[in-house]
Design an enzyme around this catalytic site. Structure first.
Site, PDB file in Angstrom:
ATOM      1  N   SER A 319      -7.785 -28.518 -28.207  1.00  0.00           N
ATOM      2  CA  SER A 319      -6.780 -29.570 -28.119  1.00  0.00           C
ATOM      3  C   SER A 319      -6.402 -30.064 -29.505  1.00  0.00           C
ATOM      4  O   SER A 319      -5.408 -30.739 -29.669  1.00  0.00           O
ATOM      5  CB  SER A 319      -7.328 -30.724 -27.314  1.00  0.00           C
ATOM      6  N   CYS A 320      -7.236 -29.737 -30.487  1.00  0.00           N
ATOM      7  CA  CYS A 320      -6.985 -30.269 -31.831  1.00  0.00           C
ATOM      8  C   CYS A 320      -5.980 -29.384 -32.556  1.00  0.00           C
ATOM      9  O   CYS A 320      -6.158 -29.051 -33.721  1.00  0.00           O
ATOM     10  CB  CYS A 320      -8.281 -30.365 -32.617  1.00  0.00           C
ATOM     11  N   THR A 321      -4.948 -28.940 -31.877  1.00  0.00           N
ATOM     12  CA  THR A 321      -3.875 -28.213 -32.553  1.00  0.00           C
ATOM     13  C   THR A 321      -2.580 -28.913 -32.225  1.00  0.00           C
ATOM     14  O   THR A 321      -2.440 -29.516 -31.162  1.00  0.00           O
ATOM     15  CB  THR A 321      -3.778 -26.744 -32.073  1.00  0.00           C
TER      16      THR A 321
END
Lengths: 459, 459
Positions: A319-321
């Site tokens: 999700s950290c994109t």
């Protein structure tokens, strides 16, 4: 420079390029016209359909070309549901289908249909019994991918098709990831695929509807592609797609063996090279060219940037994109760590030496990101506190997990840490972290602001 | 060998080929990805969007690429209707829109909406007042082509847009035929077009939705193309489409002048070369490269075959072709003869000498078909009968009209001929024949089998 993301899109296969070039001059006219340019275009289209049908293992008149794999799935799901409207409005999909299937399911639901999602195990696989348990009198359609696009796990399609057949329910198979490697076995009813996944050009999908399967195309149609895919046919692209599918199939057995060894090497080596890594997906029943792992305490976007700088193009379900704000629904359904997620999918002909270089580069890249984020280092601390609360409100993935990992050594074995977080990803990653670290996840407690995640120290 | 059917599809423009080639290596990756191949693809896509928007005369963020012009129309009509659902479900279209618009209208109607068709005059043009008269409180959308695809007549788009704007109704313009020649003037709200009409590759349509126009995409979507066109972008094709649009625009003014002269020559010469011909469409307000005429007593499919054998690829809106079983809805709406219909649409660079050769070949080709069919020859017969009934039941177009033409000289001026026919086309062609021959069409009478068409001899 190594492109290791064919599961997103493969570079154009030389055979596709050649076929495209050759048919630009012969295939631009309207195949419905009776003059020579139209007849030539029609011949090319018919030949491409026959070649594609042979590769799929169906009759040519069961296969139509669509503008993309996504449209094949959207239109396939909608058409199959509409064809069995009288039976009912119940749709069954696995929880790890491609988003195109889930979007089609959501559209069905907002139009008044009902959808049942089949859960998967930690490897990402469904069990045929799970389908058996949910099929009903009013089930119009079931969907299952042949292999998962994010973790490579192969699904028991033939067994699920058998279960569906016994109940008279058609099964639609999303074969986008596996079709380059071979036909999909079993008694499926509909099948969709996408040419740019096998080195064909963009703009070509396949939709196969077996004879006898009820199908009612949704929305306006025209006379093209048996009334199932409106719009002027893109014949040069279709010819290139069919030719390259045949070409990759000819190489598939040899490449499958070679790439399986390379991905097996990544699977085996990464946990030794990088601490706190979870390799995900089925280790055996899997696509030969694809391997996925998640690195704790790592921001996926930063890691992808580091790997890109080192010359490796890979993707992430993390999700950290910036391209996704929520964690991959696949990793979430599997219950595995989503932070620091890396998917490596090797192209045909991938260089073994580049895979070695990737393994050389990875530990430093991960360490660099962890250092920047202040990730915890291994600690043998034996804390004495009974309970500790960590306020991670406002912090984004992977920081809440990093705070938890730093806090837990400060409580005694048997003590608890409570992490307050308003990051949606924590709901996936904190339980997954506990599983990988052999700690107990007690559960979430709703709070006025965010959620309190309670973890008990076991080791 | 001359291809005179660019209104169906144009051969690939050299600039399109060049751009396609160049971007196959740079534009195959997923533009949503952050690695270098993805960033390169994104740059190409953004540049193509800017170039296309400049050619259309809109902002880049108002334009999305679709898989075809047909899909742009289907999705544009559906999205605009859904966006104004609260206003109402009334849709207005001209009777001579492309079938993609009419199919979208039919889908809207079967979903419970209402549709008003605007009639056209004998040239195929609508009157702005006709739109004004039917716009209602609950009108959600109006559609009008910029120029007709079968007869080339230009529509008063700017005036109709003004009428719509005054009533707060968005106007969707199908610009498929005119966009190569220039921007569409006026205050339209949505616009659709198709790259293969201007020498771009197949597989690329444009959908423009002006800022401020309510739009709610129908069916499942994804994050691509502003959520308006799901599926992996076909970037090499999109780049080729935008580059070739710019290229044809650079040549458009000069070619328009040259081709207008050639089509003007066909318009002027055909009636002298071939008896019983009707040249249709507006002689002045028309596309420069397109001319359409209908030859009485001729089977369109056979004529196309003859012309193909002579090296000319043209198309026909005639019902007597195997690709369509009903007469062109455009010719029907115009009330002109549909039998023996020929549409000539010249490509950029069309050879003037080949146009001359076409004019040389045409009379013999028509005469050959007429001879086979036993068409009437000019007759000064002055019949004496008051009334004559011709049984043409079971005969297909153009035979009922041939029977009529042979029978009429046998009755006296003022007498009537009744043609019994069960061919759907007779309803179009018998009245149109009367108009061209200056005879009186008295009207149809329903019979148990077929219809009785009554014609009174005036000259």
């Amino acid at each position: 420079m190594s492109y290791f993301d064919v599961a997103s899109a493969a570079p154009l296969h030389p055979v596709a390029r050649q076929a495209l070039m050759a048919s630009l001059d012969e295939g631009w006219a309207d195949p419905a016209r009776l003059y020579r340019e139209g007849r030539r275009a029609r011949l090319l289209l018919d030949a491409a359909r026959e070649a594609a049908a042979e590769a799929v293992g169906c009759r040519p008149d069961e296969l139509v070309f669509t503008p993309s794999g996504t449209r094949a799935l959207h239109d396939g799901v909608a058409g199959a549901l509409a064809g069995r409207r009288r039976v009912g409005g119940h749709l069954v999909v696995s929880a790890v289908e491609h988003s195109a299937v889930l979007h089609a399911a959501a559209a069905h639901e907002s139009a008044g249909g009902t959808v049942t999602e089949i859960a998967v195990d930690r490897t990402g696989a469904v069990r045929p019994e799970a389908y058996e348990a949910v099929l009903r009198e009013d089930t119009a359609l079931a969907c299952l991918q042949s292999a998962n696009h994010e973790v490579g796990t192969e699904q028991p399609v033939a067994e699920v098709a058998e279960v569906c057949r016994a109940d008279g329910v058609p099964l639609l198979v999303d074969a986008a990831q596996s079709l380059p490697w071979g036909r999909v076995d079993g008694g499926w009813s509909l099948l969709a695929a996408s040419a740019h996944k096998w080195g064909g050009p963009a703009g070509v999908g396949l939709l196969v509807v077996r004879k006898g399967v009820r199908f009612a195309p949704r929305g306006p149609v025209d006379e093209r592609e048996s009334g199932r895919a409106p719009g002027f046919e893109n014949i040069p692209a279709v010819v290139a797609a069919a030719a390259s599918l045949r070409a990759v199939r000819a190489e598939a057995a040899a490449e499958a063996g070679r790439l399986r060894e390379l991905t097996e090497r990544i699977r085996a080596r990464v946990p030794g090279l990088v601490a706190d890594v979870e390799v995900v997906g089925d280790p055996v029943r899997r696509l030969p060219h694809l391997v996925t792992f998640s690195c704790l305490y790592v921001d996926g976007e930063t890691l992808l940037h580091e790997l890109d700088r080192a010359g490796f193009s890979v993707s992430s379900g993390s999700s950290c994109t910036s391209s996704t704000l929520t964690p991959s629904h696949v990793l979430k359904a599997m219950g595995v760590v989503s932070e620091g997620n890396v998917r490596v999918s090797l192209p045909f002909g991938a260089d073994a030496a580049e895979v070695e270089r990737f393994l050389d580069v990875l530990p430093g890249a991960v360490a660099g990101v962890r250092e920047k984020l202040g990730a915890p280092v291994a600690s043998a601390a034996t804390g004495t506190l009974d309970e500790l609360t960590v306020d991670a409100l406002g912090e984004r993935c992977p920081l809440p997990v990093i705070e938890l990992a730093k806090a837990l050594p400060r409580v005694r074995v048997g003590g608890t840490v409570t992490v307050l977080s308003d990051d949606e990803v924590a709901a996936v990653d904190i339980p997954a972290w506990c599983w990988t670290q052999k700690q107990e996840y007690v559960g979430p407690r709703e709070r006025e602001h965010g959620v309190a995640y309670v973890v008990r120290r076991l080791v």
